[in-house]
Motif scaffolding. Sequence first.
Motif, short mmCIF file in Angstrom:
data_model
loop_
_atom_site.label_atom_id
_atom_site.label_comp_id
_atom_site.label_asym_id
_atom_site.label_seq_id
_atom_site.Cartn_x
_atom_site.Cartn_y
_atom_site.Cartn_z
N GLU A 6 0.84 -1.20 0.00
CA GLU A 6 0.00 0.00 0.00
C GLU A 6 0.88 1.25 0.00
OE1 GLU A 6 -4.09 -1.14 2.28
OE2 GLU A 6 -2.36 -0.71 3.55
N PRO A 7 0.46 2.31 -0.74
CA PRO A 7 1.27 3.53 -0.76
C PRO A 7 1.09 4.36 0.51
CG PRO A 7 -0.70 3.84 -2.09
CD PRO A 7 -0.72 2.41 -1.62
N HIS A 8 2.21 4.83 1.05
CA HIS A 8 2.21 5.69 2.23
C HIS A 8 3.01 6.96 1.94
CE1 HIS A 8 0.86 2.02 4.19
NE2 HIS A 8 0.77 2.64 5.36
N ALA A 9 2.70 8.01 2.71
CA ALA A 9 3.50 9.24 2.67
C ALA A 9 4.46 9.22 3.86
CB ALA A 9 2.60 10.46 2.76
N LYS A 10 5.76 9.22 3.56
CA LYS A 10 6.76 9.23 4.63
C LYS A 10 7.13 10.68 4.93
CE LYS A 10 11.22 7.27 6.02
NZ LYS A 10 12.36 6.39 5.60
N ILE A 11 6.98 11.09 6.20
CA ILE A 11 7.24 12.47 6.59
C ILE A 11 8.17 12.50 7.80
CG2 ILE A 11 5.08 13.41 5.70
CD1 ILE A 11 3.87 13.09 8.48
N ARG A 12 8.78 13.68 8.03
CA ARG A 12 9.68 13.86 9.18
C ARG A 12 8.97 14.65 10.27
NH1 ARG A 12 13.16 17.30 8.33
NH2 ARG A 12 12.74 17.94 6.18
N LEU A 13 9.16 14.18 11.52
CA LEU A 13 8.59 14.87 12.67
C LEU A 13 9.70 15.49 13.50
CD1 LEU A 13 5.95 12.15 13.69
CD2 LEU A 13 5.63 14.12 12.19
N GLU A 14 9.33 16.12 14.60
CA GLU A 14 10.32 16.73 15.49
C GLU A 14 11.21 15.67 16.13
OE1 GLU A 14 10.54 20.50 16.30
OE2 GLU A 14 9.99 19.94 14.28
N GLY A 15 12.43 16.06 16.45
CA GLY A 15 13.35 15.17 17.14
C GLY A 15 13.93 14.09 16.26
N GLY A 16 13.86 14.26 14.93
CA GLY A 16 14.46 13.30 14.02
C GLY A 16 13.60 12.08 13.74
N LYS A 17 12.40 12.05 14.31
CA LYS A 17 11.52 10.90 14.07
C LYS A 17 10.87 11.00 12.69
CE LYS A 17 8.98 11.77 17.64
NZ LYS A 17 7.87 11.63 18.63
N THR A 18 10.40 9.86 12.21
CA THR A 18 9.65 9.83 10.95
C THR A 18 8.31 9.13 11.20
OG1 THR A 18 10.59 7.73 10.22
CG2 THR A 18 11.74 9.76 9.55
N ALA A 19 7.38 9.37 10.27
CA ALA A 19 6.09 8.70 10.35
C ALA A 19 5.62 8.40 8.93
CB ALA A 19 5.08 9.58 11.08
N GLN A 20 4.71 7.45 8.83
CA GLN A 20 4.14 7.10 7.53
C GLN A 20 2.62 7.15 7.62
OE1 GLN A 20 5.74 3.49 5.87
NE2 GLN A 20 7.86 4.07 6.26
N LEU A 21 2.02 7.87 6.66
CA LEU A 21 0.57 8.02 6.61
C LEU A 21 0.04 7.30 5.36
CD1 LEU A 21 0.37 11.83 7.47
CD2 LEU A 21 -0.03 9.92 9.04
N ARG A 22 -0.87 6.36 5.55
CA ARG A 22 -1.37 5.58 4.43
C ARG A 22 -2.32 6.40 3.56
NH1 ARG A 22 -6.01 2.71 4.24
NH2 ARG A 22 -6.18 2.77 6.51
N PHE A 23 -2.07 6.38 2.26
CA PHE A 23 -2.94 7.08 1.31
C PHE A 23 -4.25 6.31 1.12
CE2 PHE A 23 1.18 8.76 -0.36
CZ PHE A 23 0.90 10.11 -0.23
N SER A 24 -5.32 7.03 0.84
CA SER A 24 -6.59 6.39 0.51
C SER A 24 -6.63 5.96 -0.96
CB SER A 24 -7.75 7.35 0.80
OG SER A 24 -7.83 7.64 2.18
N ASP A 25 -5.82 6.62 -1.80
CA ASP A 25 -5.81 6.34 -3.23
C ASP A 25 -4.74 5.30 -3.56
OD1 ASP A 25 -5.82 6.30 -5.97
OD2 ASP A 25 -5.19 8.38 -6.25
N PRO A 26 -5.12 4.05 -3.87
CA PRO A 26 -4.12 3.02 -4.18
C PRO A 26 -3.33 3.33 -5.44
CG PRO A 26 -6.33 2.21 -4.67
CD PRO A 26 -6.50 3.51 -3.97
N GLY A 27 -3.86 4.22 -6.32
CA GLY A 27 -3.17 4.57 -7.55
C GLY A 27 -1.84 5.27 -7.32
N LEU A 28 -1.65 5.80 -6.12
CA LEU A 28 -0.39 6.48 -5.81
C LEU A 28 0.78 5.51 -5.66
CD1 LEU A 28 -1.74 9.23 -3.39
CD2 LEU A 28 -0.64 9.62 -5.60
#
Length: 368
Positions: free
Chosen positions: A252-274
């Motif tokens: 599944e496609p996710h958006a990988k982003i950077r948070l404070e303190g050097g952490k990262t997170a991944q948010l799952r897209f609703s559109d599988p076409g991504l």
Amino acid sequence: MGFLDIKSVTKSYGPVEVLHRVDISAEEGEFLVLVGPSGCGKSTLLNMIAGLEEITTGEIAIKGQTMNGVHPSKRNIAMVFQSYALYPNMTVGQNITFGLEMHGVPKPEREKAMSDVASLLQIEQLLDRKPGHLSGGQRQRVAMGRALVRNPDVFLFDEPLSNLDAKLRVDMRTEIKKLHQKLGTTIVYVTHDQIEAMTLSTRIAVMNGGYVQQLGTPKEIYDDPANVFVASFMGSPSMNLIPARVVDQNGEPHAKIRLEGGKTAQLRFSDPGLAAHSGREVLLGIRPEAITDPEGADRKSGNIQTLHNVVDVTEPAGSDTFVTTTISGKTCIARMRADTDVRAGAEVAFAVNMDKAVVFDPETEKRL
């Protein structure tokens, strides 16, 4: 073919082209708003519809009749200006009926038309006053009355509320909308205020740099912006634009982003076409109301993702609390409930409605 058709219209001053192949078709009774920053070409386009500016190339037609070269007085349009443009030496009643008098309309008909318009706009008590004795809101009503009395095919409004204070602008906005609902006349309305555009229109043409960036309903413009300019210009606060990378997570496609303190997170897209853009850098667009506290998240959404990040600033705004945080190096605004207990410096949970997320190419700035 629409009631008002603008076909491949351009405008040049010497070698400089300021309007580039504008194509807009408005139906009868539509409230079309041209919105954009100063210098984007919206007032020039309005003046071309009115006949105050010549068309360089292309065609403008009203009710199927080409207006190219037709004198403004022959177009059956009425225009309301930003400056009101009232005659100071005439009474309100004389200002309203002056145009009819110039067209040879008999006095009984003029007075009947004036009475009807004055009643509609609730300015009966002002008919014997001079413009110098009126407030800004009253002058704008008189300017509207002068346009209404002619019963035109198309009303043209050129930033009519920009000279009024904030509260009066809101009141007059409501009056103009009521007026349109009563009369059902076609209106083309120019403004740089995106709130006016969203609240008044049936459709919006967002303009920038002489181009129509997007044409659509308020909902289409707000929820599905065609590019970064539309996303950032429409909405207050504007859409958050967060640098992200598309990654594959268990197919599944996710958006990988950077948070404070050097952490990262991944948010799952609703559109599988991504998934086709896996490994690509993108701009993740999310409206502030789609980022909130977990208790305030939209229960109808099927894709609420939670991330934890540090709060930079909180701004209580009565019915909401705006919370600023930093994601991938960019300031991001969340709209939370008024009673949400969040403080600057604290790490809190943010509920992100990924059903509302849109994705842009950071190079072309177009929607993916």
